[in-house]
Design a protein around this motif. Sequence first.
Motif, mmCIF file in Angstrom:
data_model
loop_
_atom_site.group_PDB
_atom_site.id
_atom_site.type_symbol
_atom_site.label_atom_id
_atom_site.label_comp_id
_atom_site.label_asym_id
_atom_site.label_seq_id
_atom_site.Cartn_x
_atom_site.Cartn_y
_atom_site.Cartn_z
ATOM 1 N N ALA A 128 15.917 -4.962 22.821
ATOM 2 C CA ALA A 128 16.557 -4.596 24.348
ATOM 3 C C ALA A 128 15.981 -4.479 25.213
ATOM 4 O O ALA A 128 16.315 -4.013 26.025
ATOM 5 C CB ALA A 128 17.909 -3.875 23.282
ATOM 6 N N HIS A 129 14.912 -5.237 25.470
ATOM 7 C CA HIS A 129 14.139 -5.361 26.385
ATOM 8 C C HIS A 129 14.619 -5.700 27.883
ATOM 9 O O HIS A 129 15.697 -6.501 27.918
ATOM 10 C CB HIS A 129 13.234 -6.292 26.172
ATOM 11 N N ARG A 130 14.934 -4.374 28.259
ATOM 12 C CA ARG A 130 15.433 -4.523 30.222
ATOM 13 C C ARG A 130 16.686 -4.412 29.783
ATOM 14 O O ARG A 130 17.408 -4.831 30.275
ATOM 15 C CB ARG A 130 14.636 -5.928 31.223
ATOM 16 N N ARG A 131 18.164 -3.877 28.441
ATOM 17 C CA ARG A 131 18.571 -4.254 28.430
ATOM 18 C C ARG A 131 19.433 -2.102 29.093
ATOM 19 O O ARG A 131 20.947 -2.501 29.074
ATOM 20 C CB ARG A 131 19.436 -4.100 27.312
ATOM 21 N N VAL A 132 19.027 -0.844 28.939
ATOM 22 C CA VAL A 132 18.914 -0.090 29.450
ATOM 23 C C VAL A 132 18.429 0.287 31.165
ATOM 24 O O VAL A 132 17.472 -0.479 30.385
ATOM 25 C CB VAL A 132 19.202 0.727 27.812
ATOM 26 N N ASP A 133 19.132 0.570 31.213
ATOM 27 C CA ASP A 133 18.375 1.773 32.575
ATOM 28 C C ASP A 133 18.272 2.748 32.370
ATOM 29 O O ASP A 133 18.939 3.957 32.557
ATOM 30 C CB ASP A 133 19.511 1.898 33.922
ATOM 31 N N ALA A 134 17.196 3.201 31.513
ATOM 32 C CA ALA A 134 16.426 4.220 30.924
ATOM 33 C C ALA A 134 15.317 4.885 32.987
ATOM 34 O O ALA A 134 15.415 4.009 34.191
ATOM 35 C CB ALA A 134 15.213 4.267 30.321
#
Length: 313
Positions: A128-134
Amino acid sequence: MRVLLSQEHDDQVGRQLLADLDDVQVVLYNPAATRLSAQQRSAHVLIPPYRGSHRPRGLLEQLPDLRAVQLLTAGTDEWQPHVPADVLLVNARGAVAGPVSEWVLAAVLTLYRQWSALIRYQDAGVWAHRRVDADTLAGKRVLIVGAGPIGTAVARKLTAFDATATLVARTARAGVHAAAELPGLLAHHDVVVLAVPLTTETAGLVDAAFLAAMPDGAVLVNAARGRIVHTDALAAELRRGRLRAALDVTDPEPLPAGHPLWSCPGVIISPHMARTVPGTSRLCYTVAADQLRQLLAGHVPPNAVGRDATPPR
C-alpha cells in the motif's frame, strides 16, 4: 490489622508485598464468595481483587470492623456508592500511570500513522505504498483533561515526539488550566486526551457541544471511563468523518456485538486494557502497601478519596 486479600492468582504478588508490613495479618478470601468465615468477618481492611474488582461489594455488610477498602484501581466509581461513610475508600492513584500513558501515545500514533489501514492492506496482501495519508505527531497540540499521574505522564512523553501538551484540572495551578477554561481551549488543539475520574462533574462531559468545539480532523482519546463521553454524539461525529477517536473504555461496556460504534470510521477500540501489561498487578499492590503503611501509622492514607468519589488532583 487483619487484611482481606483475594486468593486468586493475579493477587499472589499482594501476599508477598503485604508480608513485609509489620502488624498485618493477611486473611485470604474468595472474591466470588457470598459468605465469609468468622475469621474473614473480623477483617479491618478489604482489598478487592485485581480482576473484576466489583465482585466482593456484597461482602461489605458482613464486615463490622471494617476501617478501609483499599482498591487496586485509580477509579472509585464502582465502589463509592457502596462503601459506608465511616469506612475509608482508598484508591491506587499513580500505580498505572506508566502503562496507561504508553497506551495513549500508542493509540495516537496508530491513528496518525494509519496503522489500522496498513494492517488491512497487509491482510489483503497489498503493497500500500502511498495509499494512506499518514501524519506526524510532531508539532501537534494535545489537550489533556486531567492533570493527575496519568495526565502528567502523557505530557512528559509527548515531548519526545515534539508535540506540545496543555493540562487541565478541576482547579488551576502553575502550568495547569482550570476546568472552566476547557470550552475555550478545545478549538486550539489537535488531540484531546481524557484522563479524569468518573464523578458527577465529569459524567457526560464530552457531549455534542464539547465535540463540536473540537477542530476538524481532531482526535479524541478516552483512557478514563466510558460514561464521560456521550456515545451517540461521538458516533455521529465519527460517521461524518469530522473527528477520529481512540477508546479504551466505552458506554455501554463491554461494547456489545453489533453496536454502531464498532463500525464507525476513524475509531480504534481496545477492551479496557490500557493498564494491562506484565507487572501491573505488582505496581498496584505496591501503591496499596504504601497506603496501608500510612493507615498502620495512624494517618489518613494520601490516596483516601472524598465521599464524592473525587480523588485529590
